[in-house]
Write a protein that holds these residues in place. Structure first.
Motif, PDB file in Angstrom:
ATOM      1  N   ARG D 324       0.819  -1.204   0.000  1.00 50.49           N
ATOM      2  CA  ARG D 324       0.000   0.000   0.000  1.00 50.49           C
ATOM      3  C   ARG D 324       0.859   1.263   0.000  1.00 50.49           C
ATOM      4  NH1 ARG D 324      -2.857   3.769   2.500  1.00 50.49           N
ATOM      5  NH2 ARG D 324      -1.359   3.760   4.208  1.00 50.49           N
ATOM      6  N   ARG D 325       1.903   1.269   0.811  1.00 52.22           N
ATOM      7  CA  ARG D 325       2.794   2.440   0.862  1.00 52.22           C
ATOM      8  C   ARG D 325       3.546   2.642  -0.443  1.00 52.22           C
ATOM      9  NH1 ARG D 325       4.600   5.495   5.537  1.00 52.22           N
ATOM     10  NH2 ARG D 325       2.836   5.161   6.919  1.00 52.22           N
ATOM     11  N   GLY D 326       3.945   1.551  -1.042  1.00 50.52           N
ATOM     12  CA  GLY D 326       4.618   1.668  -2.345  1.00 50.52           C
ATOM     13  C   GLY D 326       3.733   2.423  -3.322  1.00 50.52           C
ATOM     14  N   TRP D 327       2.475   2.067  -3.317  1.00 46.02           N
ATOM     15  CA  TRP D 327       1.502   2.678  -4.232  1.00 46.02           C
ATOM     16  C   TRP D 327       1.217   4.135  -3.877  1.00 46.02           C
ATOM     17  CZ3 TRP D 327      -0.990   2.554  -8.639  1.00 46.02           C
ATOM     18  CH2 TRP D 327      -2.216   3.204  -8.776  1.00 46.02           C
ATOM     19  N   LYS D 328       1.021   4.397  -2.629  1.00 42.46           N
ATOM     20  CA  LYS D 328       0.565   5.725  -2.203  1.00 42.46           C
ATOM     21  C   LYS D 328       1.705   6.742  -2.108  1.00 42.46           C
ATOM     22  CE  LYS D 328      -2.531   7.563  -0.427  1.00 42.46           C
ATOM     23  NZ  LYS D 328      -3.310   8.653  -1.061  1.00 42.46           N
ATOM     24  N   ARG D 329       2.899   6.278  -1.779  1.00 44.54           N
ATOM     25  CA  ARG D 329       3.971   7.235  -1.552  1.00 44.54           C
ATOM     26  C   ARG D 329       5.059   7.215  -2.619  1.00 44.54           C
ATOM     27  NH1 ARG D 329       6.287   8.143   4.351  1.00 44.54           N
ATOM     28  NH2 ARG D 329       4.772   9.829   4.280  1.00 44.54           N
ATOM     29  N   TYR D 330       5.382   6.040  -3.124  1.00 45.48           N
ATOM     30  CA  TYR D 330       6.574   5.951  -3.976  1.00 45.48           C
ATOM     31  C   TYR D 330       6.279   5.645  -5.439  1.00 45.48           C
ATOM     32  CZ  TYR D 330       8.913   5.954   0.549  1.00 45.48           C
ATOM     33  OH  TYR D 330       9.347   6.297   1.798  1.00 45.48           O
ATOM     34  N   ASN D 331       5.016   5.565  -5.797  1.00 43.38           N
ATOM     35  CA  ASN D 331       4.641   5.194  -7.172  1.00 43.38           C
ATOM     36  C   ASN D 331       5.303   3.871  -7.553  1.00 43.38           C
ATOM     37  OD1 ASN D 331       3.300   5.422  -9.562  1.00 43.38           O
ATOM     38  ND2 ASN D 331       4.041   7.469 -10.037  1.00 43.38           N
ATOM     39  N   LEU D 332       5.359   2.996  -6.582  1.00 45.54           N
ATOM     40  CA  LEU D 332       5.990   1.680  -6.751  1.00 45.54           C
ATOM     41  C   LEU D 332       4.918   0.614  -6.569  1.00 45.54           C
ATOM     42  CD1 LEU D 332       8.407  -0.345  -6.780  1.00 45.54           C
ATOM     43  CD2 LEU D 332       8.686   0.138  -4.326  1.00 45.54           C
ATOM     44  N   SER D 333       4.798  -0.256  -7.557  1.00 47.78           N
ATOM     45  CA  SER D 333       3.799  -1.318  -7.488  1.00 47.78           C
ATOM     46  C   SER D 333       4.477  -2.650  -7.185  1.00 47.78           C
ATOM     47  CB  SER D 333       3.039  -1.408  -8.810  1.00 47.78           C
ATOM     48  OG  SER D 333       2.296  -0.223  -9.026  1.00 47.78           O
ATOM     49  N   LEU D 334       4.213  -3.168  -6.003  1.00 48.81           N
ATOM     50  CA  LEU D 334       4.743  -4.470  -5.582  1.00 48.81           C
ATOM     51  C   LEU D 334       3.603  -5.475  -5.547  1.00 48.81           C
ATOM     52  CD1 LEU D 334       6.893  -3.101  -2.639  1.00 48.81           C
ATOM     53  CD2 LEU D 334       7.783  -4.002  -4.806  1.00 48.81           C
ATOM     54  N   GLY D 335       3.967  -6.746  -5.504  1.00 53.40           N
ATOM     55  CA  GLY D 335       2.954  -7.793  -5.465  1.00 53.40           C
ATOM     56  C   GLY D 335       2.577  -8.150  -4.020  1.00 53.40           C
ATOM     57  N   LEU D 360      17.086  -1.414  -9.302  1.00 56.86           N
ATOM     58  CA  LEU D 360      17.676  -0.701  -8.158  1.00 56.86           C
ATOM     59  C   LEU D 360      16.720   0.380  -7.652  1.00 56.86           C
ATOM     60  CD1 LEU D 360      21.429  -0.560  -9.258  1.00 56.86           C
ATOM     61  CD2 LEU D 360      20.337  -2.116  -7.624  1.00 56.86           C
ATOM     62  N   ALA D 361      15.977   0.993  -8.535  1.00 53.96           N
ATOM     63  CA  ALA D 361      14.958   1.955  -8.103  1.00 53.96           C
ATOM     64  C   ALA D 361      13.954   1.259  -7.199  1.00 53.96           C
ATOM     65  CB  ALA D 361      14.245   2.557  -9.312  1.00 53.96           C
ATOM     66  N   CYS D 362      13.530   0.091  -7.626  1.00 51.31           N
ATOM     67  CA  CYS D 362      12.574  -0.676  -6.836  1.00 51.31           C
ATOM     68  C   CYS D 362      13.168  -1.021  -5.474  1.00 51.31           C
ATOM     69  CB  CYS D 362      12.201  -1.944  -7.604  1.00 51.31           C
ATOM     70  SG  CYS D 362      11.287  -3.142  -6.629  1.00 51.31           S
ATOM     71  N   LEU D 363      14.381  -1.502  -5.483  1.00 53.85           N
ATOM     72  CA  LEU D 363      15.004  -1.906  -4.213  1.00 53.85           C
ATOM     73  C   LEU D 363      15.166  -0.708  -3.286  1.00 53.85           C
ATOM     74  CD1 LEU D 363      17.714  -4.404  -5.576  1.00 53.85           C
ATOM     75  CD2 LEU D 363      15.419  -4.930  -4.664  1.00 53.85           C
ATOM     76  N   SER D 364      15.518   0.432  -3.844  1.00 52.57           N
ATOM     77  CA  SER D 364      15.669   1.617  -2.979  1.00 52.57           C
ATOM     78  C   SER D 364      14.312   2.029  -2.433  1.00 52.57           C
ATOM     79  CB  SER D 364      16.344   2.753  -3.746  1.00 52.57           C
ATOM     80  OG  SER D 364      15.497   3.222  -4.773  1.00 52.57           O
ATOM     81  N   GLY D 365      13.273   1.813  -3.209  1.00 49.72           N
ATOM     82  CA  GLY D 365      11.934   2.103  -2.707  1.00 49.72           C
ATOM     83  C   GLY D 365      11.542   1.168  -1.583  1.00 49.72           C
ATOM     84  N   VAL D 366      11.835  -0.105  -1.759  1.00 50.61           N
ATOM     85  CA  VAL D 366      11.487  -1.077  -0.713  1.00 50.61           C
ATOM     86  C   VAL D 366      12.206  -0.717   0.581  1.00 50.61           C
ATOM     87  CG1 VAL D 366      11.674  -3.489  -0.013  1.00 50.61           C
ATOM     88  CG2 VAL D 366      10.941  -2.926  -2.346  1.00 50.61           C
ATOM     89  N   GLU D 367      13.445  -0.335   0.464  1.00 47.14           N
ATOM     90  CA  GLU D 367      14.199   0.059   1.667  1.00 47.14           C
ATOM     91  C   GLU D 367      13.514   1.201   2.414  1.00 47.14           C
ATOM     92  OE1 GLU D 367      18.715  -0.990   0.074  1.00 47.14           O
ATOM     93  OE2 GLU D 367      18.158   1.080   0.516  1.00 47.14           O
ATOM     94  N   MET D 368      13.088   2.178   1.640  1.00 48.74           N
ATOM     95  CA  MET D 368      12.458   3.330   2.292  1.00 48.74           C
ATOM     96  C   MET D 368      11.131   2.938   2.930  1.00 48.74           C
ATOM     97  SD  MET D 368      13.525   6.702   0.134  1.00 48.74           S
ATOM     98  CE  MET D 368      12.989   6.216  -1.486  1.00 48.74           C
ATOM     99  N   ILE D 369      10.396   2.082   2.239  1.00 47.55           N
ATOM    100  CA  ILE D 369       9.124   1.636   2.818  1.00 47.55           C
ATOM    101  C   ILE D 369       9.383   0.869   4.118  1.00 47.55           C
ATOM    102  CG2 ILE D 369       7.102   0.178   2.483  1.00 47.55           C
ATOM    103  CD1 ILE D 369       7.503   0.619  -0.567  1.00 47.55           C
ATOM    104  N   LEU D 370      10.379  -0.020   4.085  1.00 41.12           N
ATOM    105  CA  LEU D 370      10.685  -0.804   5.293  1.00 41.12           C
ATOM    106  C   LEU D 370      10.994   0.132   6.460  1.00 41.12           C
ATOM    107  CD1 LEU D 370      12.875  -3.659   3.715  1.00 41.12           C
ATOM    108  CD2 LEU D 370      10.594  -3.917   4.758  1.00 41.12           C
ATOM    109  N   LYS D 371      11.767   1.145   6.151  1.00 42.59           N
ATOM    110  CA  LYS D 371      12.097   2.117   7.211  1.00 42.59           C
ATOM    111  C   LYS D 371      10.834   2.865   7.655  1.00 42.59           C
ATOM    112  CE  LYS D 371      15.498   4.993   9.026  1.00 42.59           C
ATOM    113  NZ  LYS D 371      16.931   5.254   9.045  1.00 42.59           N
ATOM    114  N   ASP D 372      10.037   3.273   6.695  1.00 49.32           N
ATOM    115  CA  ASP D 372       8.770   3.961   7.009  1.00 49.32           C
ATOM    116  C   ASP D 372       7.959   3.217   8.071  1.00 49.32           C
ATOM    117  OD1 ASP D 372       9.044   5.964   5.105  1.00 49.32           O
ATOM    118  OD2 ASP D 372       7.523   5.214   3.733  1.00 49.32           O
ATOM    119  N   ILE D 373       7.923   1.902   7.907  1.00 49.40           N
ATOM    120  CA  ILE D 373       7.010   1.149   8.768  1.00 49.40           C
ATOM    121  C   ILE D 373       7.721   0.547   9.969  1.00 49.40           C
ATOM    122  CG2 ILE D 373       5.431   0.614   6.881  1.00 49.40           C
ATOM    123  CD1 ILE D 373       6.599  -2.160   6.788  1.00 49.40           C
TER     124      ILE D 373
END
Lengths: 401, 401, 401, 401
Positions: D324-335, D360-373
């Motif tokens: 959900r955060r990927g979608w709402k904050r980072y324009n990142l669509s994960l499964g 790498l863009a995706c991975l950097s996004g995942v990192e930020m989301i992990l930190k977010d939560i």
């Protein structure tokens, strides 16, 4: 055109032309239309009204000229000035240099104020010139808001303040090519007489539309300016504005629809949010550069640009090789160093319709290239520095349900 | 933009901008690219080579300028002439008028040879001027190959013959905006020094690329021409041609790919076949006009244009109402009468990527409009006349399996 | 794919797939998206609501299935019936034949009511079968609303009346492939239990979406129907409808946006206006056929179809040659005669996003082809007959300013 | 559809539908065509020939069915098997579960071999079943090559070896939805009888084409298979193949051109290079997951998938919130995690037309989301680990000049 294709998307980080968002590409995916039908003037009217918002002007008159930034420059100069007119112009990098070259070739008397590349416009010199110019021989002050070659943003409010302080009537002409719609830009508040940009920059469209906005004072000046001009003559536009048909010659139907879509996206995001996003991207880039132990070409923080960062490489590295490797190996397009900084800097454009993860992709690519060519970079360091700043800063996407 | 939509396809029969074929629309449906990558110069090289073929020149040098036809005119004039230069220019309709207006505003000494609208350039007057000009004060002869306002095609070979007969060294500048790639055009054979067209005409692309081709003599002239120019200066292009990077300022990536696709289509059909198709469409249109009992604005067969037909309406009809009805009722876009023929003629553009059935759709629409507004036309009569000619004439589509 | 290209636009007059309007092409010009994001369900919800309007149902439940019309047929049958179920089905042309073939292969007990090709469904036979069926062994009546092979439109209201007259509970299953969104169609009023169409017909989209709408009674029947089905099982859709995620498997993102745009265009024009437009085009086509002295395959006026006209050629002409010439010479795509009428009829599809001048182009092409192959047609005669009817009939385009 | 728009590009990392490359989007940007013209069969022929290359088969017969993967499953099963047939099928995650559900609903006698989610197919059980099946009651072995829900790749060569070892004649049916064109896949060498994929997976097209390839043995089996089928019946395709018209019902013109473009891109890059690229992306992703201190859902290296990685989150984190955060904050669509792993895993799809910087863009996004939560991740750590592997591994882009 197979020599263009690489797997996956091209990571386009030259400071223009920049990435076009899908809705704009879609809007332009169309056949031609009769531009003399009632529909095109109706749409043009909304464009002219809305484009003023990105200049932050209510009294300015915009012109959507089928040309590039170079043509927009020429439009600004030839409509307001006469051959021989004295103008003060700041040389701080390649694009201000090119504009000055144009000014000289257009036979103006150009009073060049030069700074070291990497520095902003020397406003002290301007102050003394204005102070000395009691007889108002200076007809215009010309300045590039954001020098795309060095990543230097000039202080326009300060220029206006000097003009006001000295009660100087010179026209204030501003190249906003890599600033308008990305940096804080206030045409009316800063008393700018002609401001201009190109469609392929922060508006995130294809090249081909030079957008010039003229203050009432500039319009007034155009009535007596003696520079020879036809294609760029505002008079023809104004005549067709009055007739309500708007176009003295054929516009690109596709760019009109593209501009409509581009403005809609900007207003949907919110112009202030767009500017804030550029601020985030600029700062993140600078933090990465710092983490890599590299120098920003821009010498002082006051001039840091939020749309382009010129990165200085160590003497033993050819910055052109960085750009070449980006293209050949990583599908990453970076900007070359230009003219006297060729080989010495490479540039990261971070303007237009772009988000944070796209920037991090670019930064991770730059890190790998640096390592490829033997620069002792710690992989992940720039990304980490940028992400540390971005992670707490990125807002939720407002339009998303 | 709902005010544009109508059910079905728009029947676009203005003489520009014209219908864009699907392969060209597709080719342009793309993101921006770094124009300084190796790919763009590589493609540009093929474009410059291939575009010469549509001018039928081997020695000319083409310039693909981000501008319109008006800008292409300015490029042709300012690069080859100096203020005060005497030029002979033919006024035969709105577009030659506008070019002459530009010539005058650019401070040339324009020797206007006027004909009644509907007639071609008066070459007898040219002959006498050339005969009288022993001292070669005439620096250029400027002529519109095909006057789009009246549907008049001038005889370029005859102009060249006069120049040769009088051994006159004047430059021969030709507006080929509504002719090149549609009518018989031979830059080298006819000794044309500058020829120009716009992308939105017979090339069937969007507006935005002015294509100018200069003979070696014109290039030579550009070295001494004193007209002030920067954006339109060939010198900058030539400098970048020499460097192999080709672009002095940012081109439209989309138009480059569009031009590539447009040229490919033209060569696939065969340039001579393209010209023959325009000849068929032109003749068919004239036969329909005749069947309707209406007059062609063009007064003599020798001037009949195969790209646009201006149709004279009876005095009791307002031709603008014909155009308005086409738009509002039939999704048909026709050309207005311009300037002194406003209200008196409407125009059918039959140029570009167009086939015979499309034309018949247009003709059937015109018939219905004529009937709508009370002109005593026999429905089907124009279509029948056109079809009678076309039916035995249309060749098989060569590319079709 | 050069063997497809011909100069100008293809005149597409097969009765499907039909012309896609530019706004729909644009809407589909996009990258994929995560169909599990909040955005896709939100859009799907509007689609399901709006698609009901083109069926004229409020109580029906629509399914947007990634399949073709053939799959939509299978969905209608297998969800409502069990192997061995008796169904009455009308054979009046190639598409009803194919549906019956499917019904038989799906192991239903098909009671075929055959008519001569060119005639409508024999409702007298239906009446007697219903009358005789006191024990209600007939589980469904299957009918093609508009037989695309012969251009015959059946009277659905009459079928409903018979079912009502005999108080027969049989399900009423309707193939509306070449009717829905073009002909008068009233799912609720006519008590239709399953109606279906395909995206490439009157909706004017690409092929790939089978649109099936089920009445509450059909939904109820699906709970006990024993036909084996998985991909086409409504149950899976209903489960995901309840969950609010809507898709049991991956939909085409592009077709969803295409459907959104297609519906928007239809509502903008007005569904009743769309149907009236088809009525105009149908009548105009028949008038032309008549003027050519050719016979409509449809034997009585009551069955005339407003979406497709099958034209009977004289015995000495091969209708396939007409189609071949259309393709090779005129860039005109006509429909072949199918099965027992192969070589004997050719078909003009006049459905979807199409306007009057497009039809006249087609008719003028057919005239030329007829003349090409030696049929004694008067060129212009069909166009004249059609235009005489259309000229006073076409309304102003409502959306046009 | 404003609720979809976010500034910049969407980072699409669901394991399908995946990113469509621009050349494929362009190829599909077109009007409909008559699929019965000579052009469509001519193109179809090349498609059928070329599509075999991505299955690595020369003897197989491909079917391009207007459906999704679910329909392709149904096509594979119903054409080769009869109700009641015993099949061995492996349950290892959501997609194998769904296939088994389909198998059961199609009335096969499914012998389910279940593994813990995160493990591969238990081939020891298969071995014992084959060993015990002297009378060859097992008619087919069904296996998902790559289980998209857990990121587990099964060993198809080992399955074939067992079948050979036991000389068992069972058909070998393989779901290659998230493998074909991305992972090593060898239809002929591994003796696969039916293999299938969907257009929206590694082929990087829109959803809508189920691609099924049948061995001669499977084709032979289809002649006696008693499962009821019509839409999915190969027989109809084979009939039209023989006739040279290829299509039993209307194909999507757009998807045909899209497939042509997609195959051209794959062959330009080189199928082996495409597979190697997926191998790089898979390994890089796993290194990042490891650096974050998170667990791969896949329990052993032998099953690691190079097209999708399912990442297990700690019990105190809801993996849906990451998506959900990927979608709402980072324009990142994960499964999302599916079924029993919902909330416990999120998935990174790394298949299709994708490059390293995008990952790498995706991975950097995942990192930020992990930190977010609130997960204690070191920003940059995953990117650094991935980049360290990638930097020396990425080859030059072969097509680039």
């Amino acid at each position: 055109m197979d020599y263009v294709y690489g797997p996956g998307r091209n990571h386009l980080f030259v400071p223009g032309p920049v990435n076009i968002p899908e809705p704009v590409i879609r809007a332009m995916n169309r056949n031609n239309e009769d531009y003399r039908s009632p529909a095109v003037p109706a749409m043009t009217k909304t464009l002219l009204e809305d484009v003023k918002k990105i200049f932050k002007t209510t009294s300015g008159i915009p012109f959507l000229i089928p040309t590039t930034g170079t043509g927009a420059w020429e439009s600004a100069l030839t409509n307001t000035l006469s051959p021989g007119d004295r103008i003060v112009s700041f040389l701080i990098g390649q694009f201000s240099l090119l504009w000055i070259d144009q000014q000289q070739r257009l036979n103006f008397n150009v009073d060049v104020v030069e700074s070291e590349w990497g520095q902003g416009a020397n406003l002290d010199v301007l102050a003394s010139k204005l102070a000395a110019d009691r007889s108002h021989t200076i007809k215009a002050v010309c300045i590039v808001h954001n020098e795309t070659a060095t990543g230097v943003t000039n202080n326009l409010a300060a220029v206006r303040k000097l003009l006001d302080d000295y009660r100087h009537p010179a026209l204030f002409l501003v190249d906003g090519v890599s600033s308008i719609c990305a940096l804080d830009f206030r045409m009316d508040e800063w008393g700018i007489d002609v401001a201009l940009t190109g469609s392929q920059k922060a508006l995130s469209m294809p090249t081909g539309m030079g957008i010039v906005c003229a203050s009432p004072k500039a319009i007034e000046a155009s009535k007596t300016a003696k520079s020879v001009r036809v294609f760029f003559d505002w008079k023809d536009y104004l005549k067709f504005y009055n007739m309500g048909t708007f176009w003295p010659y054929t516009p690109s139907i596709q760019l009109l629809y593209g501009l409509r879509a581009a403005l809609d996206l900007i207003f949907e995001e919110g112009l202030e949010n767009v500017i804030a996003r550029h601020s985030r991207l600029g700062k993140a880039t600078r933090l990465a550069v710092n983490a890599w132990g590299l120098k920003n070409c821009t010498q002082k923080e006051e001039w840091y640009s939020d749309t382009v960062t010129a990165v200085v490489v160590p003497p033993y590295i050819d910055s052109a090789e960085i750009v070449r490797r980006g293209w050949k190996r990583y599908n990453l397009s970076l900007g070359l160093g230009l003219n006297i900084v060729a080989g010495k800097v490479f540039r990261i454009g971070h303007l237009g319709n772009l988000n944070e993860l796209q920037l991090l992709a670019c930064l991770s690519g730059v890190e790998m290239i640096l390592k490829d060519i033997g620069y002792p970079v710690k992989l992940g360091s720039g990304v980490a520095a940028a992400a540390a700043y971005l992670q707490g800063t990125i807002p939720m996407i407002p339009s998303r349900i």
